[in-house]
Design a protein around this motif. Structure first.
Motif, PDB file in Angstrom:
ATOM      1  N   LYS B  69      67.273   3.684  33.199  1.00  0.00           N
ATOM      2  CA  LYS B  69      67.784   4.801  33.245  1.00  0.00           C
ATOM      3  C   LYS B  69      67.363   5.890  33.678  1.00  0.00           C
ATOM      4  CE  LYS B  69      72.051   1.835  32.895  1.00  0.00           C
ATOM      5  NZ  LYS B  69      72.381   1.719  31.705  1.00  0.00           N
ATOM      6  N   GLY B  70      66.857   6.865  34.313  1.00  0.00           N
ATOM      7  CA  GLY B  70      66.515   7.775  34.199  1.00  0.00           C
ATOM      8  C   GLY B  70      65.321   8.587  33.320  1.00  0.00           C
ATOM      9  N   LEU B  71      63.814   7.242  33.755  1.00  0.00           N
ATOM     10  CA  LEU B  71      62.676   7.625  33.879  1.00  0.00           C
ATOM     11  C   LEU B  71      62.255   8.579  34.812  1.00  0.00           C
ATOM     12  CD1 LEU B  71      60.041   5.961  32.212  1.00  0.00           C
ATOM     13  CD2 LEU B  71      59.468   4.831  34.771  1.00  0.00           C
ATOM     14  N   GLY B  72      61.438   9.749  33.823  1.00  0.00           N
ATOM     15  CA  GLY B  72      60.846  10.457  34.230  1.00  0.00           C
ATOM     16  C   GLY B  72      59.556  10.323  35.279  1.00  0.00           C
ATOM     17  N   ILE B  73      60.232  10.995  36.422  1.00  0.00           N
ATOM     18  CA  ILE B  73      58.938  10.682  37.384  1.00  0.00           C
ATOM     19  C   ILE B  73      57.328  10.341  36.985  1.00  0.00           C
ATOM     20  CG2 ILE B  73      58.415  12.668  38.053  1.00  0.00           C
ATOM     21  CD1 ILE B  73      58.866   9.355  39.621  1.00  0.00           C
ATOM     22  N   ASP B  74      57.224  11.592  35.624  1.00  0.00           N
ATOM     23  CA  ASP B  74      54.764  11.485  35.339  1.00  0.00           C
ATOM     24  C   ASP B  74      55.541  10.278  34.786  1.00  0.00           C
ATOM     25  OD1 ASP B  74      57.462  11.779  33.574  1.00  0.00           O
ATOM     26  OD2 ASP B  74      55.925  13.675  31.842  1.00  0.00           O
ATOM     27  N   ARG B  75      56.023   9.296  33.933  1.00  0.00           N
ATOM     28  CA  ARG B  75      56.191   7.885  33.181  1.00  0.00           C
ATOM     29  C   ARG B  75      55.800   7.118  34.642  1.00  0.00           C
ATOM     30  NH1 ARG B  75      60.787   7.800  29.096  1.00  0.00           N
ATOM     31  NH2 ARG B  75      59.887   5.572  28.380  1.00  0.00           N
ATOM     32  N   ALA B  76      56.922   6.827  35.367  1.00  0.00           N
ATOM     33  CA  ALA B  76      56.715   6.263  35.960  1.00  0.00           C
ATOM     34  C   ALA B  76      55.402   6.153  37.079  1.00  0.00           C
ATOM     35  CB  ALA B  76      57.958   6.387  37.207  1.00  0.00           C
ATOM     36  N   VAL B  77      54.337   7.433  37.576  1.00  0.00           N
ATOM     37  CA  VAL B  77      53.171   7.935  38.176  1.00  0.00           C
ATOM     38  C   VAL B  77      52.366   7.108  37.383  1.00  0.00           C
ATOM     39  CG1 VAL B  77      51.326   9.854  38.528  1.00  0.00           C
ATOM     40  CG2 VAL B  77      53.531   9.454  39.542  1.00  0.00           C
ATOM     41  N   ALA B  78      52.562   7.251  35.781  1.00  0.00           N
ATOM     42  CA  ALA B  78      51.327   6.871  35.427  1.00  0.00           C
ATOM     43  C   ALA B  78      51.443   5.396  35.050  1.00  0.00           C
ATOM     44  CB  ALA B  78      51.774   7.567  33.261  1.00  0.00           C
ATOM     45  N   VAL B  86      49.883  -1.265  28.328  1.00  0.00           N
ATOM     46  CA  VAL B  86      50.984   0.092  27.612  1.00  0.00           C
ATOM     47  C   VAL B  86      50.290   1.393  28.249  1.00  0.00           C
ATOM     48  CG1 VAL B  86      51.597   0.549  25.416  1.00  0.00           C
ATOM     49  CG2 VAL B  86      51.487  -1.843  26.306  1.00  0.00           C
ATOM     50  N   ILE B  87      50.579   2.450  28.517  1.00  0.00           N
ATOM     51  CA  ILE B  87      50.513   3.532  28.813  1.00  0.00           C
ATOM     52  C   ILE B  87      51.421   4.399  28.105  1.00  0.00           C
ATOM     53  CG2 ILE B  87      51.359   5.218  30.326  1.00  0.00           C
ATOM     54  CD1 ILE B  87      49.468   2.823  32.706  1.00  0.00           C
ATOM     55  N   VAL B  88      50.608   5.499  27.265  1.00  0.00           N
ATOM     56  CA  VAL B  88      50.737   6.193  26.431  1.00  0.00           C
ATOM     57  C   VAL B  88      50.229   7.494  26.869  1.00  0.00           C
ATOM     58  CG1 VAL B  88      50.431   7.289  23.884  1.00  0.00           C
ATOM     59  CG2 VAL B  88      49.979   4.239  24.810  1.00  0.00           C
ATOM     60  N   ASP B  89      50.757   8.468  26.919  1.00  0.00           N
ATOM     61  CA  ASP B  89      51.241  10.355  27.001  1.00  0.00           C
ATOM     62  C   ASP B  89      52.052  11.019  26.262  1.00  0.00           C
ATOM     63  OD1 ASP B  89      50.968  12.379  28.803  1.00  0.00           O
ATOM     64  OD2 ASP B  89      51.773  11.477  30.071  1.00  0.00           O
ATOM     65  N   ALA B  90      50.569  11.749  25.557  1.00  0.00           N
ATOM     66  CA  ALA B  90      50.588  12.156  23.908  1.00  0.00           C
ATOM     67  C   ALA B  90      50.530  13.410  24.491  1.00  0.00           C
ATOM     68  CB  ALA B  90      49.753  11.095  23.140  1.00  0.00           C
ATOM     69  N   GLY B  91      51.974  13.780  24.692  1.00  0.00           N
ATOM     70  CA  GLY B  91      52.136  15.190  24.798  1.00  0.00           C
ATOM     71  C   GLY B  91      52.983  15.917  23.628  1.00  0.00           C
ATOM     72  N   SER B  92      53.839  16.507  23.360  1.00  0.00           N
ATOM     73  CA  SER B  92      54.893  17.593  23.163  1.00  0.00           C
ATOM     74  C   SER B  92      55.601  15.612  22.095  1.00  0.00           C
ATOM     75  CB  SER B  92      55.749  18.353  23.305  1.00  0.00           C
ATOM     76  OG  SER B  92      56.407  18.097  25.130  1.00  0.00           O
ATOM     77  N   ALA B  93      55.758  14.920  23.473  1.00  0.00           N
ATOM     78  CA  ALA B  93      57.192  14.044  22.998  1.00  0.00           C
ATOM     79  C   ALA B  93      55.577  12.435  23.063  1.00  0.00           C
ATOM     80  CB  ALA B  93      57.780  13.459  23.214  1.00  0.00           C
ATOM     81  N   ILE B  94      55.246  11.561  23.106  1.00  0.00           N
ATOM     82  CA  ILE B  94      54.346  10.655  23.127  1.00  0.00           C
ATOM     83  C   ILE B  94      55.780   9.317  23.510  1.00  0.00           C
ATOM     84  CG2 ILE B  94      52.793   8.827  22.386  1.00  0.00           C
ATOM     85  CD1 ILE B  94      52.370  10.431  19.467  1.00  0.00           C
ATOM     86  N   THR B  95      54.909   9.402  24.709  1.00  0.00           N
ATOM     87  CA  THR B  95      56.198   8.207  25.632  1.00  0.00           C
ATOM     88  C   THR B  95      55.020   7.439  25.956  1.00  0.00           C
ATOM     89  OG1 THR B  95      55.263   9.256  28.038  1.00  0.00           O
ATOM     90  CG2 THR B  95      57.316   9.935  26.683  1.00  0.00           C
ATOM     91  N   VAL B  96      55.737   5.833  25.530  1.00  0.00           N
ATOM     92  CA  VAL B  96      54.840   5.053  25.481  1.00  0.00           C
ATOM     93  C   VAL B  96      55.791   3.531  26.804  1.00  0.00           C
ATOM     94  CG1 VAL B  96      54.885   2.843  24.239  1.00  0.00           C
ATOM     95  CG2 VAL B  96      54.351   4.891  22.908  1.00  0.00           C
ATOM     96  N   ASP B  97      55.181   3.003  27.509  1.00  0.00           N
ATOM     97  CA  ASP B  97      55.600   2.381  28.468  1.00  0.00           C
ATOM     98  C   ASP B  97      54.863   1.187  28.168  1.00  0.00           C
ATOM     99  OD1 ASP B  97      58.158   3.864  30.189  1.00  0.00           O
ATOM    100  OD2 ASP B  97      56.195   5.309  29.499  1.00  0.00           O
ATOM    101  N   ILE B  98      56.185   0.099  29.098  1.00  0.00           N
ATOM    102  CA  ILE B  98      55.293  -1.582  28.692  1.00  0.00           C
ATOM    103  C   ILE B  98      55.765  -1.888  30.537  1.00  0.00           C
ATOM    104  CG2 ILE B  98      55.563  -3.748  27.946  1.00  0.00           C
ATOM    105  CD1 ILE B  98      56.844  -0.230  26.119  1.00  0.00           C
TER     106      ILE B  98
END
Lengths: 208, 208
Positions: B69-78, B86-98
């Protein structure tokens, strides 16, 4: 005998088995009884000694050897006299110390739960959350508030798990009880520091 | 074609293969070329559209299903178009998606490196440190500055290790390269988001 654990925010006394805390800028009493203390704050130590000049610093009688440079006396006292154990003091920071065959192997310092909670909303308002104590850590989260709490708990739990796979763990500190529930091989000792202070004083009195 | 990734602090453009960033309160140009964008900040989207009213929102053409619910579009695109990763976007927060068999399984949000670095000194001045990139993670630390950096890196690395034990990892984001070095089964793709935005646009153009 009165015990006092001086931290970065409070004087924490144990007086006749009762806990009493004073903030560092509060007035502290003059005691009739003998005071034994540990301190990570020199200015606060001086304040205690001003009112209670015969107070004894346990740092001067503790027999604890480590290669760790600058180990806080509270961590030394928490570890003192254990053979094989992991000691986790979960306060504003979470200190993790490893004892092996009675020798301190070193340790590390995790952010405390409160620090995690206050850090997320600073990144983005969307990451504000209230900490719930029943997050399922066996399931990949499917919403933001779970995604944060899962990450926070994993960030704390996994580094402790890694160093304690063949050891028992003693948790202490304000968040120790909450965290200890995630570890089978653990106990929570609210008064670990005071208990060990007493042990050190007793051992010292025997030797003297 | 111009690509734009609108985050919480900047408009990040890719213009003829060149990166250009504007802070959200900066003036942004009027472009002759077609702009495709993703955005996690509605106010900033409006600002882009004001100057470039024909800009196309990739959120409207992406084909990405998730129970999150409410996944950021940047995470969806990644994550879009990967099977098992596993996609890890390491910025000001580190999002980890499987991603598993092409389906998004969920994810979690770790504090970013900068957030850890700024949080420690808030607990105590003694915990201030400069981040060094060659900390030995196989040895229990024996001094405070190592104790903090070891803990910080373990707090980030171990939760990612746990969910990626049988998967490859793609790192992206400002701290992605630094972190990717701790994982054998990983690659770093600086432009993952833009690459995937292009892929989505191309796929959409084929269908149309």
């Amino acid at each position: 005998m009165i015990l006092c654990d001086i931290g970065n925010t409070t004087f924490h006394f144990l007086i006749n088995g009762k806990h009493k805390k004073y903030f560092l800028d509060e007035k502290i009493p003059v005691f009739d009884d003998e005071v034994y203390y540990i301190s990570v704050n020199e200015k606060a130590s001086k304040k205690l000694l001003k009112n209670n000049p015969t107070s004894k610093n346990i740092e001067e009688i503790i027999n604890f050897k480590t290669s760790y440079k600058g180990l806080g006396i509270d961590r030394a006292v928490a570890c003192c006299s254990y053979e094989d154990i992991v000691i986790v003091d979960a306060g504003s920071a979470i200190t993790v110390d490893i004892m092996e065959k009675g020798i301190h192997q070193g340790g590390f310092i995790l952010l405390g739960i409160r620090s995690f909670i206050s850090s997320y909303p600073k990144i983005s308002k969307k990451l504000k959350f209230s900490f719930e104590k029943d997050i399922n850590l066996d399931k990949i989260p499917l919403q933001t508030k779970d995604a944060i709490q899962y990450a926070m708990l994993k960030s704390i739990i996994l580094p402790i798990k890694e160093v304690s796979f063949n050891k028992n763990i003693i948790f202490t500190g304000g968040d120790g009880l909450v965290l200890s529930k995630y570890f089978e091989n653990s106990v929570y000792k609210k008064d670990l520091i005071f208990e060990n202070m007493k042990r050190i004083i007793d051992a010292n009195n025997c030797i003297a």
